[in-house]
Write a protein that holds these residues in place. Structure first.
Motif, mmCIF file in Angstrom:
data_model
loop_
_atom_site.group_PDB
_atom_site.id
_atom_site.type_symbol
_atom_site.label_atom_id
_atom_site.label_comp_id
_atom_site.label_asym_id
_atom_site.label_seq_id
_atom_site.Cartn_x
_atom_site.Cartn_y
_atom_site.Cartn_z
ATOM 1 N N THR A 1 -0.557 15.012 -0.813
ATOM 2 C CA THR A 1 0.606 15.446 -1.867
ATOM 3 C C THR A 1 1.333 16.366 -1.543
ATOM 4 O O THR A 1 2.266 16.539 -1.868
ATOM 5 C CB THR A 1 -0.084 15.437 -3.209
ATOM 6 O OG1 THR A 1 -1.172 16.525 -3.046
ATOM 7 C CG2 THR A 1 -0.763 14.150 -3.777
ATOM 8 N N GLY B 1 -7.076 3.126 -2.639
ATOM 9 C CA GLY B 1 -6.539 4.482 -2.767
ATOM 10 C C GLY B 1 -7.488 5.756 -1.914
ATOM 11 O O GLY B 1 -8.397 5.413 -1.448
ATOM 12 N N ASP B 2 -6.805 6.829 -2.081
ATOM 13 C CA ASP B 2 -7.417 7.901 -1.275
ATOM 14 C C ASP B 2 -6.993 9.152 -1.555
ATOM 15 O O ASP B 2 -6.051 9.230 -2.593
ATOM 16 C CB ASP B 2 -7.212 7.681 0.243
ATOM 17 C CG ASP B 2 -8.199 8.318 1.039
ATOM 18 O OD1 ASP B 2 -8.132 7.886 2.251
ATOM 19 O OD2 ASP B 2 -8.910 8.952 0.604
ATOM 20 N N LYS C 1 0.833 -1.143 -0.099
ATOM 21 C CA LYS C 1 -0.089 0.084 0.052
ATOM 22 C C LYS C 1 0.783 1.297 -0.051
ATOM 23 O O LYS C 1 0.700 2.413 -0.557
ATOM 24 C CB LYS C 1 -1.067 -0.024 1.081
ATOM 25 C CG LYS C 1 -1.882 1.240 1.132
ATOM 26 C CD LYS C 1 -2.776 1.121 2.622
ATOM 27 C CE LYS C 1 -3.997 -0.234 2.376
ATOM 28 N NZ LYS C 1 -4.896 0.027 3.347
ATOM 29 N N GLU C 2 1.980 1.188 0.721
ATOM 30 C CA GLU C 2 2.756 2.338 0.713
ATOM 31 C C GLU C 2 3.515 2.686 -0.675
ATOM 32 O O GLU C 2 3.474 3.806 -1.029
ATOM 33 C CB GLU C 2 4.020 2.098 1.821
ATOM 34 C CG GLU C 2 3.289 2.133 3.262
ATOM 35 C CD GLU C 2 2.632 0.673 3.597
ATOM 36 O OE1 GLU C 2 1.905 0.990 4.777
ATOM 37 O OE2 GLU C 2 2.994 -0.158 2.888
ATOM 38 N N PHE D 1 -4.419 11.798 -1.276
ATOM 39 C CA PHE D 1 -3.300 11.544 -0.633
ATOM 40 C C PHE D 1 -2.824 12.834 -0.186
ATOM 41 O O PHE D 1 -3.150 14.142 -0.552
ATOM 42 C CB PHE D 1 -2.202 10.873 -1.535
ATOM 43 C CG PHE D 1 -2.800 9.604 -2.018
ATOM 44 C CD1 PHE D 1 -2.821 9.277 -3.385
ATOM 45 C CD2 PHE D 1 -3.004 8.390 -0.934
ATOM 46 C CE1 PHE D 1 -3.540 8.064 -3.728
ATOM 47 C CE2 PHE D 1 -3.475 7.170 -1.777
ATOM 48 C CZ PHE D 1 -3.700 7.092 -3.127
ATOM 49 N N ARG E 1 -6.628 12.092 -8.777
ATOM 50 C CA ARG E 1 -6.571 11.070 -7.724
ATOM 51 C C ARG E 1 -7.521 10.948 -6.790
ATOM 52 O O ARG E 1 -7.317 10.994 -5.369
ATOM 53 C CB ARG E 1 -5.024 11.306 -7.197
ATOM 54 C CG ARG E 1 -3.971 10.927 -7.737
ATOM 55 C CD ARG E 1 -3.687 9.593 -8.348
ATOM 56 N NE ARG E 1 -2.689 9.020 -9.107
ATOM 57 C CZ ARG E 1 -2.922 8.612 -10.282
ATOM 58 N NH1 ARG E 1 -4.279 8.235 -10.829
ATOM 59 N NH2 ARG E 1 -1.880 8.120 -10.855
ATOM 60 N N ARG F 1 -10.513 9.352 -4.942
ATOM 61 C CA ARG F 1 -10.558 7.950 -3.924
ATOM 62 C C ARG F 1 -11.197 6.800 -4.760
ATOM 63 O O ARG F 1 -12.056 6.851 -5.614
ATOM 64 C CB ARG F 1 -11.631 8.187 -2.736
ATOM 65 C CG ARG F 1 -11.517 6.863 -1.863
ATOM 66 C CD ARG F 1 -12.497 7.098 -0.784
ATOM 67 N NE ARG F 1 -12.615 5.936 0.068
ATOM 68 C CZ ARG F 1 -11.681 5.702 1.060
ATOM 69 N NH1 ARG F 1 -11.022 6.786 1.242
ATOM 70 N NH2 ARG F 1 -11.705 4.686 1.850
ATOM 71 N N TRP G 1 0.808 4.085 -2.948
ATOM 72 C CA TRP G 1 0.394 5.578 -2.578
ATOM 73 C C TRP G 1 1.595 6.482 -3.342
ATOM 74 O O TRP G 1 1.256 7.399 -3.716
ATOM 75 C CB TRP G 1 0.273 5.746 -1.144
ATOM 76 C CG TRP G 1 -1.118 5.355 -0.496
ATOM 77 C CD1 TRP G 1 -2.055 4.390 -1.303
ATOM 78 C CD2 TRP G 1 -1.625 5.291 0.624
ATOM 79 N NE1 TRP G 1 -3.096 4.105 -0.387
ATOM 80 C CE2 TRP G 1 -3.057 4.490 0.495
ATOM 81 C CE3 TRP G 1 -1.133 5.848 1.818
ATOM 82 C CZ2 TRP G 1 -3.788 4.696 1.632
ATOM 83 C CZ3 TRP G 1 -2.127 5.966 2.875
ATOM 84 C CH2 TRP G 1 -3.150 5.270 2.902
ATOM 85 N N ARG H 1 1.235 6.587 -6.812
ATOM 86 C CA ARG H 1 0.151 7.455 -7.265
ATOM 87 C C ARG H 1 0.340 8.920 -7.049
ATOM 88 O O ARG H 1 -0.040 9.814 -8.013
ATOM 89 C CB ARG H 1 -1.160 6.885 -6.736
ATOM 90 C CG ARG H 1 -1.375 5.605 -7.245
ATOM 91 C CD ARG H 1 -2.765 4.990 -6.569
ATOM 92 N NE ARG H 1 -3.857 5.823 -6.277
ATOM 93 C CZ ARG H 1 -4.742 6.091 -7.029
ATOM 94 N NH1 ARG H 1 -4.766 5.322 -8.142
ATOM 95 N NH2 ARG H 1 -5.871 6.584 -6.843
ATOM 96 N N ASP H 2 0.948 9.195 -5.923
ATOM 97 C CA ASP H 2 1.197 10.558 -5.571
ATOM 98 C C ASP H 2 2.247 11.491 -6.532
ATOM 99 O O ASP H 2 2.032 12.566 -6.464
ATOM 100 C CB ASP H 2 1.394 10.775 -4.020
ATOM 101 C CG ASP H 2 0.410 10.646 -3.078
ATOM 102 O OD1 ASP H 2 -0.695 10.804 -3.464
ATOM 103 O OD2 ASP H 2 0.769 10.531 -1.832
#
Length: 210
Positions: free
Chosen positions: A178, A173-174, A97-98, A176, A146, A148, A101, A104-105
């Motif tokens: 950024t 996802g969420d 997950k890290e 984030f 991005r 959710r 994220w 994606r960020d």
């Protein structure tokens, strides 16, 4: 729907450490009409290649170093050059997950785990091109929208830890943070972004190309 209409006549830069995987991606793209593919094995080589060509698609290994794949993608988005909005597919060998994220960020368009199949590549690239996300430019983030959503990371039918259909694991996802990521690398990103900005459209010796 085939991916061919989306990738034919395009040029792709493949930035992968694993030569077999890089050749597999190249073979898939060439079979679907991609005009030219270039393989490099580091983000530094990628920066050199981008000074010589415009690319329409990037594949990059999450485990790249100096700069890392996350740093390279973020710099690409900040570069404001012709490649700043080009689709980026990142391959994460051991997805978490890290890592998802962080990727994606940074502004990637698509995330893939291993193993990769031709059917998976076709499905994900077709989805990416047929349903593109709006490209966002705000002070804290540059890249595809991005909002959710659930991200599917393919682990293969027999990969331990796969939790979904066909071994896919759902990573939520969420929205984030950024701002924190951008601020943490603010000192280094402008210079790196300048390094990968703007090709001259010349051939580069020593790179694996069609």
């Amino acid at each position: 729907m085939s991916v061919r209409p989306y990738v034919e006549k395009k040029t792709a830069l493949i930035i992968l450490k694993n030569d077999h995987l890089a050749l597999f991606v190249r073979h898939f793209l060439r079979a679907n009409g991609t005009d030219q593919t270039t393989i490099v094995y580091s983000t530094r080589e990628a920066q050199e290649a981008m000074r010589n060509y415009d690319f329409d698609l990037f594949f990059i290994d999450y485990d790249m170093e100096e700069p890392t794949a996350v740093e390279w993608v973020r710099a690409l988005r900040l570069s404001d050059g012709p490649g700043s909005e080009v689709p980026v597919v990142i391959i994460i060998p051991a997805a978490s997950k890290e890592k998802v994220w962080a990727a994606r960020d940074a502004g990637v368009n698509e995330i893939l785990g291993l193993p990769i199949t031709s059917n998976l590549l076709e499905a994900r690239l077709t989805k990416m091109y047929a349903h593109p996300k709006p490209f966002i430019r705000v002070p804290t983030y540059i890249g595809p929208c991005r909002r959710r959503e659930v991200v599917q990371i393919y682990h293969g039918d027999n990969r331990r830890g796969g939790k979904g259909r066909n071994g896919e694991e759902s990573l939520l996802g969420d929205d984030f943070d950024t701002a924190a990521l951008v601020a943490a690398s603010a000192a280094d990103m402008p210079s790196l972004a300048r390094e990968i900005k703007g090709p001259a459209r010349l051939n580069t010796p020593g790179k694996r190309q069609d």
